[in-house]
Design a protein around this motif. Structure first.
Motif, PDB file in Angstrom:
ATOM      1  N   ASP A 125       0.879  -1.180   0.000  1.00  0.00           N
ATOM      2  CA  ASP A 125       0.000   0.000   0.000  1.00  0.00           C
ATOM      3  C   ASP A 125       0.914   1.227   0.000  1.00  0.00           C
ATOM      4  OD1 ASP A 125      -1.635   2.101   0.615  1.00  0.00           O
ATOM      5  OD2 ASP A 125      -2.447   1.244   2.466  1.00  0.00           O
ATOM      6  N   LYS A 126       1.241   1.679  -1.209  1.00  0.00           N
ATOM      7  CA  LYS A 126       2.290   2.697  -1.355  1.00  0.00           C
ATOM      8  C   LYS A 126       2.001   3.969  -0.567  1.00  0.00           C
ATOM      9  CE  LYS A 126       4.681   1.715  -5.616  1.00  0.00           C
ATOM     10  NZ  LYS A 126       4.815   2.077  -7.023  1.00  0.00           N
ATOM     11  N   GLN A 127       0.760   4.338  -0.558  1.00  0.00           N
ATOM     12  CA  GLN A 127       0.399   5.606   0.104  1.00  0.00           C
ATOM     13  C   GLN A 127       0.794   5.567   1.580  1.00  0.00           C
ATOM     14  OE1 GLN A 127      -3.746   6.518   0.018  1.00  0.00           O
ATOM     15  NE2 GLN A 127      -3.400   8.585   0.821  1.00  0.00           N
ATOM     16  N   VAL A 132       4.958   6.835   5.928  1.00  0.00           N
ATOM     17  CA  VAL A 132       5.929   6.494   6.975  1.00  0.00           C
ATOM     18  C   VAL A 132       7.322   6.992   6.571  1.00  0.00           C
ATOM     19  CG1 VAL A 132       7.020   4.578   8.234  1.00  0.00           C
ATOM     20  CG2 VAL A 132       4.585   4.490   7.686  1.00  0.00           C
ATOM     21  N   TYR A 133       7.602   6.847   5.268  1.00  0.00           N
ATOM     22  CA  TYR A 133       8.900   7.285   4.741  1.00  0.00           C
ATOM     23  C   TYR A 133       9.125   8.759   5.005  1.00  0.00           C
ATOM     24  CZ  TYR A 133      12.408   4.713   2.114  1.00  0.00           C
ATOM     25  OH  TYR A 133      13.510   3.987   1.790  1.00  0.00           O
ATOM     26  N   THR A 134       8.134   9.562   4.696  1.00  0.00           N
ATOM     27  CA  THR A 134       8.321  11.008   4.825  1.00  0.00           C
ATOM     28  C   THR A 134       8.096  11.493   6.252  1.00  0.00           C
ATOM     29  OG1 THR A 134       6.087  11.171   3.981  1.00  0.00           O
ATOM     30  CG2 THR A 134       7.837  11.702   2.441  1.00  0.00           C
ATOM     31  N   THR A 152      -0.551  -4.725  10.029  1.00  0.00           N
ATOM     32  CA  THR A 152       0.884  -4.597   9.712  1.00  0.00           C
ATOM     33  C   THR A 152       1.409  -3.370  10.461  1.00  0.00           C
ATOM     34  OG1 THR A 152       0.544  -5.557   7.543  1.00  0.00           O
ATOM     35  CG2 THR A 152       2.571  -4.293   7.860  1.00  0.00           C
ATOM     36  N   TYR A 153       2.513  -3.585  11.138  1.00  0.00           N
ATOM     37  CA  TYR A 153       3.127  -2.460  11.855  1.00  0.00           C
ATOM     38  C   TYR A 153       4.326  -1.996  11.044  1.00  0.00           C
ATOM     39  CZ  TYR A 153       5.566   0.188  15.454  1.00  0.00           C
ATOM     40  OH  TYR A 153       6.200   1.184  16.143  1.00  0.00           O
ATOM     41  N   LEU A 154       4.392  -0.693  10.743  1.00  0.00           N
ATOM     42  CA  LEU A 154       5.497  -0.143   9.943  1.00  0.00           C
ATOM     43  C   LEU A 154       6.296   0.832  10.807  1.00  0.00           C
ATOM     44  CD1 LEU A 154       3.628   0.749   6.604  1.00  0.00           C
ATOM     45  CD2 LEU A 154       4.811  -1.375   7.173  1.00  0.00           C
ATOM     46  N   GLU A 155       7.615   0.729  10.737  1.00  0.00           N
ATOM     47  CA  GLU A 155       8.440   1.690  11.503  1.00  0.00           C
ATOM     48  C   GLU A 155       9.637   2.071  10.638  1.00  0.00           C
ATOM     49  OE1 GLU A 155       8.883   0.926  15.820  1.00  0.00           O
ATOM     50  OE2 GLU A 155      10.979   1.520  15.518  1.00  0.00           O
ATOM     51  N   PRO A 156       9.898   3.366  10.476  1.00  0.00           N
ATOM     52  CA  PRO A 156      10.995   3.794   9.592  1.00  0.00           C
ATOM     53  C   PRO A 156      12.374   3.509  10.225  1.00  0.00           C
ATOM     54  CG  PRO A 156      10.030   5.681  10.701  1.00  0.00           C
ATOM     55  CD  PRO A 156       9.236   4.500  11.135  1.00  0.00           C
TER      56      PRO A 156
END
Ligand code: GH3
Ligand code: MG
Ligand code: MG
Length: 632
Positions: A125-127, A132-134, A152-156
């Motif tokens: 899910d690119k958005q 998270v990236y920015t 899903t947990y996302l962490e930069p």
């Protein structure tokens, strides 16, 4: 009944509330459970992620991608560390980087199965990932759509303030789905209950509508679509009569319309007149068919404008007077009369106020019809019931059984023995005093009440004949004989009393034979076929003429009292009576002299050959029969 309905309604509402409460509780429990699962996962995932971050930052100093790409051993080591964290619930733990095209590709993958190779592209899910990236802040993505995969947990991963990759930890569990499965039957039950309640509400609505219709039908007159007397009865319980003025309206000579054009046209007139009235009044006025061709209007009073009802009544009267009613080829006009009680609050009760309007209507009729009489313009207002004995008083008297007959004996002129009696109708006042026919007959002569009264008199007289085996005469008008309704009731009475009918004499008043009155002759003949005797009343005065002897077989004539009472002083009276006596003797007709009030008068009539005598000299009318001779 109303009380019971309230209890049912309360019970029903309580059940609905209880079910709604249960449903909300269940949904909330599910939500709380899901929230707790999520919370548990996120805390765990955060811990894993910080573990991974620590490893990365101790082993790598700046460029994450290059360090891993160039050192496969390091890559292997790091991936093994990540795999150590993986469990059945956390099957996928991986790190992706973003390439120059903006696609996300594998950097490290600690997953136990379906492992991704370095640089292998993964559709994400690119958005969310870009965010998270920015933003450089962790993010939780709920994956409810995917089988088993829950969140899903996302962490930069940030080096020198620059995001170089994202740690992703997938949490898979069947727990929420199991909960959902467990609660599904309960949800179904709720669904059925809601459908059942909905259907019940529909039925309830239908019933209510049906009840409303039935109630509406019960208070509506089907012909005119106005309220009927049922409505009036309910209305009288609740109405504040001070807010209204009362109009009693009656169509003039309506019987004539029926008789001339038929009942169908009569019905049309009734409904069309009702429509005209409805269009003339306002919404807060009340319009009721009181009976037959009589209507009752309650005119709503704004600021007690006394004249309001009179104005409306005049408008109604004028509208109807102007209207030409057309049915097929028939055109006709009708008029109406009205009586108005302007201030009903001055009466003891509403019934009296309505009665008063009826009395005024009666005055309007007597004054010539097609007019409005209200208590502000009436020349004569009946206040004392002993003076004017009106329709309602007669109605009351009949209902309360205060209608009686007095009997005046008729004697044989020769033997002075009682031969028969004349029944004379009386109304007994509540105080015991008597009301005489001349006080009430003219007021009811054209009403149904007159017919009712005639029937009652015949009943009383026949009963008297049966009990005493005496001849009794009753008075009827010429018009009674040709009146279909009255003639019908006379025949019914005769049929009922066939055995004693020959003891009855009918004294005909206001006799006036017209050539065309075949129905009169036929009706008299029918009456005579029961053995009933016919007597001509008031002979020698009024319309009585000799023609009657040619047309009918007359048993008796009664010579008018005005001729008899002066027979001892007036030569003319003497001569007239003499000629009548001669004539009737020739024709073989019995004669009765009425008003025989003295011995002198008696002697003269006897001498002239008159066969029967009646008058105060012999007997006054009285309630009981004389104990004289009884000869049929
Ligand atoms: P008045 O001017 O004194 O009011 O005379 P009238 O002839 O109008 O009054 P009466 O009371 O003598 O006659 C009323 C008639 O109305 C008698 C009855 O047959 C008739 N009537 C009553 N109800 C109906 C109905 O529903 N339809 C029809 N066609 N006639 C009706
Ligand atoms: Mg009428
Ligand atoms: Mg009438």
């Amino acid at each position: 009944m109303k009380h019971l309905a309230k209890i049912y309604a309360l019970f029903f509402i309580s059940i609905i509330i209880a079910i709604a409460y249960l449903y909300i509780s269940l949904t909330q429990t599910e939500n709380i459970l899901n929230k707790n699962i999520n919370h548990l996962f996120i805390t765990q995932a955060q811990e894993f992620a910080s573990n991974i971050q620590r490893h990365l930052h101790t082993r790598i100093t700046n460029n994450l991608y290059n360090s891993i790409k160039n050192d496969p051993l390091l890559k292997k080591e790091l991936e093994e560390d990540m795999t150590l964290l993986a469990t059945n619930n956390y099957k996928y733990i991986y790190i992706l980087y973003k390439d120059s095209e903006g696609d996300f590709r594998y950097l490290l993958d600690g997953s136990k199965e379906d492992k991704g190779e370095l640089d292998e592209k993964l559709n994400v899910d690119k958005q969310a990932w870009n965010e998270v990236y920015t933003s450089q802040k962790p993010k939780v993505i709920y994956q409810n759509k995917l089988e088993n995969l829950w969140v899903t947990y996302l962490e930069p991963v940030v080096f020198d303030g620059k995001t170089q990759a994202i740690i992703a930890i997938d949490f898979s569990t069947n727990l929420p789905k199991d909960v959902q499965h467990a609660t599904q039957p309960i949800n179904h039950i709720f669904l059925y209950i809601f459908i059942a309640i909905f259907i019940m509400l529909l039925i309830l609505l239908y019933q209510t509508l049906l009840n409303f219709r039935t109630k509406q039908d019960a208070i509506t007159d089907p012909l005119t679509q106005t309220y009927n007397r049922n409505y009036l009865r309910d209305l009288l319980k609740n109405i504040n009569i001070a807010k209204y003025q009362i109009i009693m309206l009656d169509i003039d000579h309506f019987k004539y319309v029926n008789d001339s054009y038929g009942h169908k046209i009569g019905d049309n007139i009734l409904s069309d007149v009702s429509s005209l009235i409805k269009n003339t009044i306002r919404n807060d006025d009340i319009f009721i068919r009181f009976g037959g061709e009589e209507f009752l209007l309650f005119i709503h009073r704004k600021n007690t404008q006394e004249m309001l009802a009179t104005q409306i009544a005049q408008r109604i009267r004028h509208t109807i007077e102007e209207k030409v009613f057309t049915y097929n080829n028939i055109t006709l006009k009708v008029t109406v009369s009205m009586g108005i009680t302007c201030a009903p609050e001055h009466f003891k009760n509403i019934s009296d106020a309505i009665k008063h309007a009826d009395e005024l209507l009666y005055i309007a009729k007597r004054e010539g019809r097609n007019r409005v009489v209200s208590d502000t313009n009436a020349k004569e207002i009946p206040k004392n019931s002993t003076k004017t004995f009106n329709i309602n008083d007669v109605k009351d008297a009949i209902e309360e059984n205060r209608l009686i007959c007095h009997y005046q004996a008729i004697f044989c002129a020769q033997t002075q023995k009682v031969i028969k009696y004349e029944a004379l109708v009386r109304i007994v006042n509540k105080d015991g005093s008597m009301v005489y026919p001349n006080q009430f007959l003219p007021n009811i002569i054209h009403t149904n009440l007159y017919n009712q009264m005639t029937k009652m008199i015949l009943d009383i007289v026949f009963e008297k004949i049966k009990q005493n085996k005496v001849s009794i005469s009753v008075n009827l008008n010429f018009s009674d004989i040709i009146n279909k309704a009255i003639f019908k009731l006379i025949i019914e009475e005769l049929e009922k009393n066939k055995d004693v009918a020959p003891w009855l004499t009918i004294e005909l008043l206001e006799y006036e034979v017209l050539e065309a009155e075949h129905s009169f002759i036929n009706n008299i003949k029918t009456i005579q076929s029961y053995g009933v005797k016919i007597s001509i009343d008031d002979f020698g005065a009024g319309f009585a003429n000799y023609n009657v002897f040619q047309i009918l077989k007359i048993d008796t004539i009664k010579i008018d009292g005005s001729l008899i009472k002066n027979i001892d002083t007036s030569e003319t009276s003497y001569k007239i009576v003499k000629s009548i006596a001669f004539l009737t003797h020739e024709l073989g007709i019995e004669t009765v002299a009425e008003f025989v009030h003295s011995l002198e008068v008696y002697k003269i009539v006897k001498e002239l050959g008159i066969t029967k005598v009646q008058g105060f000299y012999f007997a006054k009318p009285q309630e009981n029969l004389l104990n004289g001779d009884k000869t049929p």
